[in-house]
Structure formats: structure tokens, C-alpha cells
Design an enzyme around this catalytic site. Sequence first.
Site, PDB file in Angstrom:
ATOM      1  N   GLY A   1      -0.766   7.878   1.169  1.00 52.13           N
ATOM      2  CA  GLY A   1      -1.066   7.853   2.597  1.00 52.13           C
ATOM      3  C   GLY A   1       0.109   7.442   3.473  1.00 52.13           C
ATOM      4  O   GLY A   1       1.254   7.850   3.254  1.00 52.13           O
TER       5      GLY A   1
ATOM      6  N   TYR B   1     -14.610  -3.722   8.505  1.00 51.52           N
ATOM      7  CA  TYR B   1     -13.329  -3.076   8.786  1.00 51.52           C
ATOM      8  C   TYR B   1     -12.862  -3.430  10.196  1.00 51.52           C
ATOM      9  O   TYR B   1     -11.697  -3.800  10.405  1.00 51.52           O
ATOM     10  CB  TYR B   1     -13.468  -1.564   8.637  1.00 51.52           C
ATOM     11  CG  TYR B   1     -12.166  -0.818   8.700  1.00 51.52           C
ATOM     12  CD1 TYR B   1     -11.364  -0.707   7.563  1.00 51.52           C
ATOM     13  CD2 TYR B   1     -11.722  -0.223   9.870  1.00 51.52           C
ATOM     14  CE1 TYR B   1     -10.152  -0.020   7.606  1.00 51.52           C
ATOM     15  CE2 TYR B   1     -10.522   0.462   9.932  1.00 51.52           C
ATOM     16  CZ  TYR B   1      -9.739   0.559   8.791  1.00 51.52           C
ATOM     17  OH  TYR B   1      -8.544   1.234   8.842  1.00 51.52           O
TER      18      TYR B   1
ATOM     19  N   ASN C   1       0.752  -2.612   5.194  1.00 51.38           N
ATOM     20  CA  ASN C   1      -0.045  -1.395   5.307  1.00 51.38           C
ATOM     21  C   ASN C   1      -1.252  -1.361   4.374  1.00 51.38           C
ATOM     22  O   ASN C   1      -2.199  -0.599   4.614  1.00 51.38           O
ATOM     23  CB  ASN C   1       0.868  -0.191   5.008  1.00 51.38           C
ATOM     24  CG  ASN C   1       0.102   1.086   4.799  1.00 51.38           C
ATOM     25  OD1 ASN C   1      -0.456   1.656   5.726  1.00 51.38           O
ATOM     26  ND2 ASN C   1       0.069   1.565   3.559  1.00 51.38           N
TER      27      ASN C   1
ATOM     28  N   SER D   1      -5.691  -0.730  13.789  1.00 49.96           N
ATOM     29  CA  SER D   1      -6.532   0.448  13.939  1.00 49.96           C
ATOM     30  C   SER D   1      -7.145   0.416  15.328  1.00 49.96           C
ATOM     31  O   SER D   1      -7.166  -0.630  15.994  1.00 49.96           O
ATOM     32  CB  SER D   1      -7.649   0.422  12.877  1.00 49.96           C
ATOM     33  OG  SER D   1      -8.708   1.295  13.191  1.00 49.96           O
TER      34      SER D   1
ATOM     35  N   LYS E   1      -9.445  -5.529  11.314  1.00 49.09           N
ATOM     36  CA  LYS E   1      -8.395  -4.964  12.151  1.00 49.09           C
ATOM     37  C   LYS E   1      -8.243  -5.721  13.469  1.00 49.09           C
ATOM     38  O   LYS E   1      -7.119  -5.838  13.994  1.00 49.09           O
ATOM     39  CB  LYS E   1      -8.665  -3.481  12.407  1.00 49.09           C
ATOM     40  CG  LYS E   1      -8.608  -2.626  11.141  1.00 49.09           C
ATOM     41  CD  LYS E   1      -7.268  -2.777  10.415  1.00 49.09           C
ATOM     42  CE  LYS E   1      -7.162  -1.878   9.198  1.00 49.09           C
ATOM     43  NZ  LYS E   1      -5.859  -2.003   8.507  1.00 49.09           N
TER      44      LYS E   1
ATOM     45  N   GLY F   1       1.668   4.636   3.765  1.00 52.28           N
ATOM     46  CA  GLY F   1       2.711   3.891   3.076  1.00 52.28           C
ATOM     47  C   GLY F   1       3.695   4.790   2.367  1.00 52.28           C
ATOM     48  O   GLY F   1       4.919   4.632   2.506  1.00 52.28           O
TER      49      GLY F   1
ATOM     50  N   ALA G   1       1.636   3.422  -2.350  1.00 51.13           N
ATOM     51  CA  ALA G   1       1.422   4.481  -3.344  1.00 51.13           C
ATOM     52  C   ALA G   1       0.948   5.788  -2.741  1.00 51.13           C
ATOM     53  O   ALA G   1       1.134   6.849  -3.341  1.00 51.13           O
ATOM     54  CB  ALA G   1       0.413   4.010  -4.395  1.00 51.13           C
TER      55      ALA G   1
ATOM     56  N   ASP H   1      -0.711  -7.288  -5.889  1.00 50.32           N
ATOM     57  CA  ASP H   1      -2.017  -7.181  -5.255  1.00 50.32           C
ATOM     58  C   ASP H   1      -2.010  -8.098  -4.036  1.00 50.32           C
ATOM     59  O   ASP H   1      -1.688  -9.289  -4.148  1.00 50.32           O
ATOM     60  CB  ASP H   1      -3.097  -7.618  -6.250  1.00 50.32           C
ATOM     61  CG  ASP H   1      -4.511  -7.353  -5.765  1.00 50.32           C
ATOM     62  OD1 ASP H   1      -4.750  -7.401  -4.545  1.00 50.32           O
ATOM     63  OD2 ASP H   1      -5.381  -7.117  -6.624  1.00 50.32           O
ATOM     64  N   VAL H   2      -2.357  -7.558  -2.868  1.00 49.95           N
ATOM     65  CA  VAL H   2      -2.279  -8.373  -1.651  1.00 49.95           C
ATOM     66  C   VAL H   2      -3.342  -9.466  -1.613  1.00 49.95           C
ATOM     67  O   VAL H   2      -3.321 -10.307  -0.716  1.00 49.95           O
ATOM     68  CB  VAL H   2      -2.362  -7.512  -0.376  1.00 49.95           C
ATOM     69  CG1 VAL H   2      -1.181  -6.559  -0.282  1.00 49.95           C
ATOM     70  CG2 VAL H   2      -3.693  -6.766  -0.285  1.00 49.95           C
TER      71      VAL H   2
ATOM     72  N   GLY I   1       0.827  -1.202   0.000  1.00 57.86           N
ATOM     73  CA  GLY I   1       0.000   0.000   0.000  1.00 57.86           C
ATOM     74  C   GLY I   1       0.861   1.251   0.000  1.00 57.86           C
ATOM     75  O   GLY I   1       0.551   2.239   0.657  1.00 57.86           O
TER      76      GLY I   1
END
Length: 283
Positions: free
Chosen positions: A23, A158, A93, A145, A162, A25, A21, A66-67, A19
Site C-alpha cells: 500500500g 478506526y 504508516n 485519515s 485517527k 508504505g 510491505a 511489530d508496532v 507498514g
Amino acid sequence: MLGKTRPWSLAGKTVLITGAARGIGAETARRLHAQGAYVSLVGIEPHLLADLTDDLGERAEYFHADVTDSSDLAAAAAATAARFGGIDVVIANAGVAPPTTTVSEIDPAAFERTLDINLMGVWRTVHATLPYVIESRGHITLIASIYAFLNGALNASYAMSKAGVEQFGRALRVELAGSGATAGVAYFGFVDTDMVSHAFAQPAAAALRAALPAFLTKPIPLGDAVDKLVAGIEHRRGRVTAPAWVSPAFFGRGPGVLLDGYLMRSRKVREATRVATISAAHG
């Protein structure tokens, strides 16, 4: 094992970030690269990854992965190790935010996609990179999170993901205790990123924020979160928290979290880990 008060220099270390690209990361990549690290930028947005790689210059490379695809991650890990000579640090991330809605109304595909990326993607990342990290006696940080322990109403998928990441990271830290490698979990509140901005723009999210104390949902600056994350890696911490209220809230859950330290120090648990490893090797 490194001492608790002596920072681990990341200069010359290789850091793989999923991740990467945008934020957390991307900003972490910039920060660690500035400290002399080699950075492997992993993600699915090639134009952003290429731009970031160009901005960083030497000691940076990007790899499309791709994760949700184990083979992608295995290839990215192998290519990173081949390019930079190994992997010392992994930051799992990559993540997405689902639509803010109820369990009864959410599209099942959206619910399951969140779990596949946020939870299973972390598992796949660790599985692909763990042999390299053990070899280098390195460190893995999993981005969780506050939703690991706060009620996930209107964000159930979500919160589920987490909470799963937290338990995975805590177990991994204990299992690695005898290897020289370490793992930790980052518990962030809302961070000022594109993902949070898009999530908060949804009407249901705005309504939920109005129902909660303002300090719980006030986004913290991206730089503050990255400061904590980098310090956590430098000190190989098992837990990274931000903003300030998250740490007491974490311990407010009860004494169960204190068991982690005992499990890490227990010779019997290390022996159990050794036995499990031997048993797996022999089928």
C-alpha cells in the site's frame, strides 16, 4: 528552518517507514528510493519486505518490527541508524481496518487491537525514532485519515485512532518548533489499497457507502496519495490532504485548527516546551 517554498532534497536522506510491505508504505518507499533516499522498511510481513528490498536493491533494508511492541521498534530504529548513519524522515504508516460494525456488536478485542496498532503504534514509532530525527533536524509524518474529523459510525475504533493520531501530530509539530525538526499529519480519504478493498467488501461497508455522497468514498489512486505525501515531506508541511475536497472540509471544522500556527510561532509556548524538557530531565 527551511523556507516554505524551497523543497527539501531527500537524496541521501534516511527514511524509516512502518507498514512498508504494501500500500502507501511500499509505494512511498519506491518513490523516495528513486529520488536517492535510503529506505528502512519496517513491518511484520518478512516475505513482502524482503521482495521489496530486493526490488529496490542498494540503499534499502528491511527490519522486522511489530508496532505493538516498543522493544521491536527501538531495535529497528537503532539498526536503521547503525546501517545508514541516522534517521532523517519517519513515516508512521502502519495501520489496520476493523470490521465494519456497530460499537454494540464489535468484538472488544478487535476494537482494542485497532487502537493499539493505529494509535499506540504511532506513539511507539515516534518514541523510538524521535531522538534520531531531532538530531538530524528531520521530519516525521503521521498517517491519519478523514476519519480524524468525519463521523465514525460503523468504524468507531478506526475514527478514534485517527482522531488521536491527528492530535498527537499537531502537538508534536508545536513541541518541535524550536528544535529544527518538524512533524506533519496526512489526512487521506479512501486510497486504492488492499486494506480499503477488503474493508469495502464487507456488506455493512457497502451499505454505508450507499448512504453517503459518492465523492466521499470514491477511492483515489495510490499514486495520487503518494504524490501528496512526498510533496508534504519535501516541504515539511504540517498538513497533507487528498483528495481535493479534504482540505476545505478540514477547515470547515472551525477556527480551532488555526491555533496551531500561533502556537508554533509563540515564544512563550517554546519556553513552556523548554521548561517541560528541563523538568523531565531533572525528575
